[in-house]
Each structure stands twice: as structure tokens, then as C-alpha cells.
Design an enzyme around this catalytic site. Structure first.
Site, PDB file in Angstrom:
ATOM      1  N   ASP A   1       0.798  -1.229   0.000  1.00  0.00           N
ATOM      2  CA  ASP A   1       0.000   0.000   0.000  1.00  0.00           C
ATOM      3  C   ASP A   1       0.831   1.279   0.000  1.00  0.00           C
ATOM      4  O   ASP A   1       0.270   2.377   0.159  1.00  0.00           O
ATOM      5  CB  ASP A   1      -0.972  -0.012   1.175  1.00  0.00           C
ATOM      6  CG  ASP A   1      -2.190  -0.885   0.887  1.00  0.00           C
ATOM      7  OD1 ASP A   1      -2.576  -0.973  -0.293  1.00  0.00           O
ATOM      8  OD2 ASP A   1      -2.732  -1.481   1.821  1.00  0.00           O
TER       9      ASP A   1
ATOM     10  N   ASP B   1      -7.000  -4.576  -4.442  1.00  0.00           N
ATOM     11  CA  ASP B   1      -6.701  -3.191  -4.044  1.00  0.00           C
ATOM     12  C   ASP B   1      -5.371  -2.705  -4.626  1.00  0.00           C
ATOM     13  O   ASP B   1      -5.171  -1.517  -4.875  1.00  0.00           O
ATOM     14  CB  ASP B   1      -6.615  -3.039  -2.522  1.00  0.00           C
ATOM     15  CG  ASP B   1      -7.537  -3.954  -1.744  1.00  0.00           C
ATOM     16  OD1 ASP B   1      -7.946  -4.989  -2.288  1.00  0.00           O
ATOM     17  OD2 ASP B   1      -7.816  -3.650  -0.587  1.00  0.00           O
TER      18      ASP B   1
HETATM   19  N1  GLY Z   1      -7.324  -1.524   0.938  1.00  0.00           N
HETATM   20  C1  GLY Z   1      -8.144  -1.913   2.008  1.00  0.00           C
HETATM   21  C2  GLY Z   1      -9.559  -1.561   1.831  1.00  0.00           C
HETATM   22  O1  GLY Z   1     -10.002  -1.180   0.783  1.00  0.00           O
HETATM   23  O2  GLY Z   1     -10.277  -1.664   2.800  1.00  0.00           O
END
Ligand code: GLY
Length: 377
Positions: free
Chosen positions: A99, A156
Site C-alpha cells: 500500500d 486493491d
Molecule cells: N485496501 C483496504 C480496503 O479497501 O479496505
């Protein structure tokens, strides 16, 4: 091209949001809010979203968008303060993961693009190097999360790939984008289903690349369709097309968008999972704001006679989002009814900072300048 009426609505909506965020900003300042408990208090010290958590880029990102919109130095000051504070995450290192794209695109790349700050460029290059280092060359995916999840990739992560395009553009070196392209190809093959829905998580054998399982992740079940995951796929593939230029990525974004559009009801937020039982009914406003961003980008990328499909869907979502905004100047919460995961009752129907961020970004796209923090071509 959005109609005059749609533009007028979006512009008034943006004014309401700008007014509200202007009121919230001095209260939050240089901090990393994630959510707001039902007691009406933000978590400004970042104890929920610790400094290495995936949500730490969103508040500085909002501050940069507000600075672009208003020119008010207050927003710049908060954004710069957050970016400097985020350096601690590099120092700790343990805990940062795939992330890094969310974290440093909306803070450091935003700063670099707006002010030319060289230190911000270096931060983004550090983050890109960490992201590229998570790539499994045999199985061809960027590994998600930490040591306990060595085998997982998640949808994601499509949103983190633009960071690699930034690095390639800065160093004039294709290797970062080669990683982005290989990962996106793996996702197109193993995450996106025939009907345009997406898995949230795919577990790979890291030695052979074989698919072992498709865990439910934040959705209702394996094989169901977590709406925020669909939104990450929709916007993520649109961004992959803009950065990497492959027509297949735009086609994939469109396919996911068609599925998303078919699954939203007039006047309602997206369900947390489009393939969950009819009861209980859970909504997620953040899926709507993320999808709106992607739909607007698709509309800009396709011929004009096609664009209406995506513009109409984006406007439909934005009108519902407006109804879900809290404009009370005394309450530190903007977009209501976001949900963290289907099986997490404590995270249900609450404000989440990522919902706020993408709402502001979507409105600024229609307004004409969203900073292009994740588009590097
Ligand atoms: N990337 C984690 C979420 O979308 O909750």
C-alpha cells in the site's frame, strides 16, 4: 462531456464539500484520521491508522486537493506536515507493504507535482523501490500484506501500480513499469471473472505461480463480490490504461464498470457485497466514490458516443453521495455510511477517510483539475 446541468450540480456539491473540509482541517491538522467513531470523534493521533497503515496518504491527499482548489496556504501546510511525519514509516519499515502507492502517491507525488519539491520525489522513489521489491518474478504478482500472508495478492493493489509508473517516468527506466504491467496482467487473468466481477484475494503458490485459493477477504464469501474491491478494479484498470497504455486494461476497466453499473440501484449506495444474502442490508459509500473516479476516467478515455454510459453512472453515484454527506460544520465527519468489510460490524456504516478522499477527487475531476497524482503520462 458532462452536461451543463451535471456540471452545475457537481460544482455546487464541490462547494459544499470544500466548505466542510475547510471547517474540519484546523481540527485535524497534521494527523492521519481514518474513521470517526459513533461518538463523533476522529482518531486524529493515528492510533487506529498507525503511521504505517494504508490510509495515511488520504488526509494529506485531501489537503493537496484543497490547496489546488482554493490556493489557501493552510492546506499546503497540513499536507507538508503529514508528508514529513510519514517519513517515520520509512524508518520503521516493518509494517509498510504493497500500500505504499496509496500512502506516497497522494502525499509525496502530489507535493512533487504541485511544488516541485525534490525531497518528495526521493520519498516517492523510495516507496516505488519497496513496491517493486515485493514482486515475485516466477508467480508474477506483487505480494500483499506482511509475513503471515506470503502467498496473497489483492485487487486493491491495482491502485498502487501508478507509483511504479511515476518511478519509470522519473528514472527513464522501464523496470518499474515492467513490474506494474506483469502484476496487472496477472490480476486481469486470475482476479477478473467472466462477468466482470472480481475476487478480492487470490492465494498463489509463490514457487510455481499456481492459484491455490480465492479467500473471501473483505467480502461476504469466496466467489462473492465485495463492492469496494470492484471499485478498486474499475479505477485501478482505468489508471493502468492511462499509465501503461494497453487497450486490454481499458477493456477490463469497462467490463468491471458494466458489472458495477448493473449492480447499483437508483438512489441507493452500493451494497458492501453485490453477491451477499438479501438481509442484512449493508452499504458502502466509499465504493461509490472510488467507482465515480474510475467511471469519469473511462468516460474521458472512450469515444464521445460511448462516454455517456459512464458519465451517467458517475452522476448517479455522486447524487447519492451528496445525500450521504454530513454538512454540519460542528461535526468532524463528511461522508457517512462507509464500511470496512462485510464481516466487520464495528466498521459498518461509518465515515472512512478514503471515501472522503475519492469523493473530493471525483468532484475535482469534473471541476477540471484533480492534480493527476496517479497519472504519469
Ligand atoms: N485496501 C483496504 C480496503 O479497501 O479496505
Amino acid at each position: 462531456m458532462f452536461s451543463k446541468e451535471d456540471k452545475a450540480f457537481a460544482s455546487e456539491f464541490l462547494d459544499r464539500v470544500v466548505k466542510k473540509v475547510t471547517a474540519m482541517a484546523p481540527e485535524i491538522g497534521v494527523n492521519f484520521p481514518t474513521t470517526n467513531s459513533n461518538l463523533g470523534e476522529w482518531d486524529p493521533k493515528g492510533t487506529k491508522a498507525n503511521i504505517s497503515g494504508w490510509t495515511t496518504g488520504f488526509w494529506p491527499g485531501m489537503m493537496w486537493l484543497m490547496y489546488l482548489k482554493t490556493g489557501d496556504e493552510m492546506f499546503k501546510k497540513y499536507a507538508e506536515g503529514c508528508e514529513e511525519k510519514l517519513d517515520e514509516a520509512f524508518d520503521i519499515f516493518i509494517g509498510i507493504n504493497h500500500d505504499v502507492g496509496f500512502m506516497w502517491s497522494l502525499s509525496a507525488i502530489a507535493d512533487y507535482k504541485i511544488t516541485g519539491n525534490e525531497k518528495s520525489k526521493v520519498r516517492a522513489m523510495h516507496a516505488a523501490t519497496i513496491l517493486a521489491g515485493r514482486f515475485n518474478h516466477i508467480a508474477k504478482y506483487i505480494r500483499a500484506w506482511e509475513n503471515s500472508s506470503l502467498r496473497f495478492a489483492i485487487i486493491d493493489c491495482m491502485m498502487n501500480l501508478p507509483l511504479l509508473s511515476f518511478a519509470t517516468s522519473i528514472q527513464d527506466d522501464p523496470r518499474f513499469e515492467q513490474v506494474a504491467e506483469a502484476h496487472a496482467d496477472t490480476v486481469a487473468k486470475h482476479f477478473i471473472r467472466g462477468d466482470g466481477s472480481s475476487n478480492h484475494v487470490v492465494e498463489f503458490d509463490p514457487i510455481t505461480g499456481d492459484v491455490l485459493a480465492t479467500p473471501r477477504g473483505q467480502g461476504y464469501d469466496s466467489g462473492s463480490s465485495w463492492s469496494r474491491g470492484q471499485a478498486w478494479a474499475l479505477y485501478g484498470f482505468a489508471l493502468a490504461y492511462l499509465n501503461l497504455g494497453k487497450q486490454e486494461y481499458l477493456d477490463t476497466a469497462k467490463k468491471v464498470a458494466h458489472y458495477f453499473i448493473a449492480n447499483i440501484e437508483d438512489g441507493k449506495l452500493p451494497l458492501v457485497d453485490f453477491r451477499a444474502p438479501a438481509e442484512p442490508v449493508y452499504y458502502d459509500s466509499s465504493a461509490a466514490s472510488i467507482a465515480a473516479c474510475g467511471l469519469i476516467e473511462i468516460a474521458k478515455a472512450v469515444p464521445e458516443y460511448e462516454a455517456k454510459i459512464y458519465e451517467r453512472a458517475a452522476m448517479k453515484l455522486l447524487r447519492v453521495l451528496d445525500e450521504n454527506c454530513n454538512y454540519n460544520q460542528d461535526e468532524l465527519r463528511l461522508l457517512e455510511n462507509g464500511s470496512s468489510a462485510y464481516h466487520k460490524p464495528t466498521g459498518m456504516h461509518m465515515p472512512w477517510i478514503f471515501g472522503d478522499y475519492y469523493l473530493l477527487e471525483a468532484l475535482m475531476k469534473i471541476d477540471g483539475n484533480d492534480g493527476r497524482f496517479t497519472v504519469h503520462k
